[in-house]
Write an enzyme that holds these catalytic residues in place. Structure first.
Site, PDB file in Angstrom:
ATOM      1  CE  LYS A 133      37.951  24.106  55.965  1.00  0.00           C
ATOM      2  NZ  LYS A 133      38.835  24.939  55.111  1.00  0.00           N
TER       3      LYS A 133
HETATM    4  C1  PLP Z   1      40.101  24.702  54.765  1.00  0.00           C
HETATM    5  C2  PLP Z   1      40.637  25.486  53.624  1.00  0.00           C
HETATM    6  C3  PLP Z   1      41.656  24.984  52.814  1.00  0.00           C
HETATM    7  C4  PLP Z   1      42.335  23.663  53.096  1.00  0.00           C
HETATM    8  O1  PLP Z   1      41.468  22.585  52.933  1.00  0.00           O
HETATM    9  P1  PLP Z   1      41.863  21.144  53.553  1.00  0.00           P
HETATM   10  O2  PLP Z   1      40.681  20.296  53.341  1.00  0.00           O
HETATM   11  O3  PLP Z   1      42.147  21.401  55.010  1.00  0.00           O
HETATM   12  O4  PLP Z   1      43.073  20.694  52.836  1.00  0.00           O
HETATM   13  C5  PLP Z   1      42.049  25.740  51.730  1.00  0.00           C
HETATM   14  N1  PLP Z   1      41.499  26.937  51.470  1.00  0.00           N
HETATM   15  C6  PLP Z   1      40.520  27.461  52.232  1.00  0.00           C
HETATM   16  C7  PLP Z   1      39.974  28.799  51.896  1.00  0.00           C
HETATM   17  C8  PLP Z   1      40.047  26.749  53.337  1.00  0.00           C
HETATM   18  O5  PLP Z   1      39.076  27.272  54.088  1.00  0.00           O
END
Ligand code: PLP
Length: 468
Positions: free
Chosen positions: A112
């Site tokens: 993120k």
């Molecule tokens: C947010 C997240 C995901 C999922 O990503 P999306 O964009 O919601 O599909 C997978 N792994 C981790 C560690 C995350 O923080």
């Protein structure tokens, strides 16, 4: 560059308008009116650029000049300067054809940060230019919240309220949010699931007077800018492995469908991506959809990969809009029926199109631990549970042409999920030095029931206090 809503009833906007609006007024999600498509020569010319410069080149295709490519270059260089790896997002080879694209070297140790560190700065630049302020409300299953808080702490024009489901995030995830004591940051621990939190955020956006009064803005992947900021790393990985002169596939551990949608966008822009593998845990709605056109909502079950404990993947609406030939009315009808009936009625033709490009693979907790153990034994690689689902999916449903490399989005640092990693490998992955005292820092958060009026009252008080 103009943006349209997937539900067709909101006025088109420019990039800054989309950045500040998040969700469209008609409940839809914004997408570019037309996709930028690069030629083979243009892709080749991007090879070898430092990551922030590559990202600026790609982002400039979506901003329409505001911010300019020069402003983006400065902003992105700053955004990625604090990352714990000089390559920003290094590509690590795991076996003959599987690679891990490490997206977790940012301040909160999850992918993120790749978008959020830039998004916080985009908000700042844009709000300063306009002399405005906003209130960011977001739902998190763990990683979005900490990344948003880290990106927006102490920014003058932004207040932040993050909703998380109490007891459903890992301790590291919770502490990364609740130990930030900046006055513009507030954390709500809600009695409910992640989907409840996400529904409350959507309800606040749907409450037009409240939305206007608070100048609500979103940092969830319903915000187009966030998805756009995730496109460059797919480009970087594909170019490093020989694109546009060689095909690649990606395997993405998926929750809200935002990360894999960015990979889809890179393909739509002309990058030769043959296959997109969608990994899930026991919350396998996407896998059920891809194998049998069955998108039926079930109760969310907690798992070792909490950032994927999601049933309703909000970004799927963007893909649906494309699958339906950009028919906004059909998209809206499908989404409204999904909401009332709990099952998404996707036409057979659209489903076949999706199933041709996307492959789904679901793995339970036991399989996840086995995969973490296998990666450690066979490759000397410590993976977190989310990443392990991605590698397992890459092994289980590879492209039919075995010469095509598969890049797994490594979405979290193993130290973010130490219990699972220790259980699978016997090794306790240490937190990087900059987070080493996380367990000693004081926490601050507020418990609330998952009720709209209680949450709105809280948001109003928090935003007022800081604006005054
Ligand atoms: C947010 C997240 C995901 C999922 O990503 P999306 O964009 O919601 O599909 C997978 N792994 C981790 C560690 C995350 O923080």
């Amino acid at each position: 560059m103009r943006y349209v809503s997937t539900r067709g009833e909101a006025a088109p906007r420019d990039f800054e308008g989309v950045l500040l609006a998040g969700l469209a007024e008609d409940g839809g999600l914004f997408l570019p009116e037309t996709w930028p498509v690069l030629t083979t020569a243009e892709w080749r010319a991007l090879r070898g650029l430092p990551y922030p410069d590559l990202a600026a080149r790609i982002m400039a295709l979506f901003t329409g000049g505001t911010p300019s490519e020069g402003e983006l270059r400065t902003l992105l260089a700053e955004a990625y300067a604090g990352f714990g790896h000089p390559a920003v997002c290094p590509l690590v080879q795991l076996d003959a054809r599987v690679f891990a694209l490490e997206l977790f070297h940012g301040p909160t140790l999850a992918f993120k940060d790749m978008a959020m560190q830039a998004l916080g700065r985009l908000f700042d630049v844009t709000l300063k230019r306009r002399g405005e302020r906003v209130t960011i409300v977001g739902a998190t299953s763990g990683d979005t919240g900490s990344a948003a808080i880290e990106a927006c702490r102490d920014r003058a024009a932004v207040d932040v309220v993050i909703l998380h489901p109490e007891g459903r995030t890992s301790e590291v995830q919770r502490r990364q949010m609740t130990t930030v004591l900046s006055p513009n940051i507030a954390n709500l621990a809600l009695q409910g699931s992640f989907d409840d939190c996400q529904d409350l955020v959507k309800a606040m956006f749907a409450d037009a007077p409240f939305r206007e009064e608070m100048r609500l803005a979103a940092v969830n992947s319903i915000n187009w800018a966030r998805v756009a900021l995730q496109i460059p790393y797919y480009v970087a990985a594909a170019l490093a492995l020989g694109a546009p002169d060689r095909e690649v596939a990606f395997s993405v551990p998926t929750g809200n469908f935002g990360n894999v949608l960015a990979a889809w966008a890179a393909r739509r822009m002309g990058l030769p991506i043959t296959q997109l593998i969608v990994g899930s845990n026991r919350n396998d709605i996407l896998t059920r959809f891809l194998s049998a056109n069955d998108m039926t909502v079930r109760a969310v079950e907690p798992s070792l990969s909490p950032s994927m404990d999601i049933q309703v993947s909000s970004n799927f609406e963007r893909l649906l809009f494309e699958l339906l030939g950009r028919d906004a009315r059909a998209t809206r009808d499908t989404m409204l029926r999904f909401r009332t009936e709990g099952r998404m009625p996707v036409t057979d033709a659209a489903w076949r199109d999706a199933a041709q490009l996307f492959r789904g693979f679901a793995l339970d907790d036991e399989g996840t631990l086995e995969e973490i153990g296998r990666l450690w034994r066979d490759c000397g690689y410590l993976a977190d549970p989310h990443t392990a689902i991605g590698t397992a999916a890459a092994m289980a449903v590879p492209p039919s042409d075995r010469s095509i490399p598969v890049v797994v989005a490594a979405t979290a640092h193993p130290a973010k999920f130490p219990d699972a990693v220790r259980k699978a490998t016997g090794i306790a992955p240490p937190l990087p030095a900059r987070l080493a005292d996380l367990y000693e820092r004081p926490e601050r958060f507020t418990r609330l029931p998952a009720k709209l009026d209680a949450v709105e009252t809280f948001v109003r008080a928090h935003a007022r206090r800081n604006a005054a």
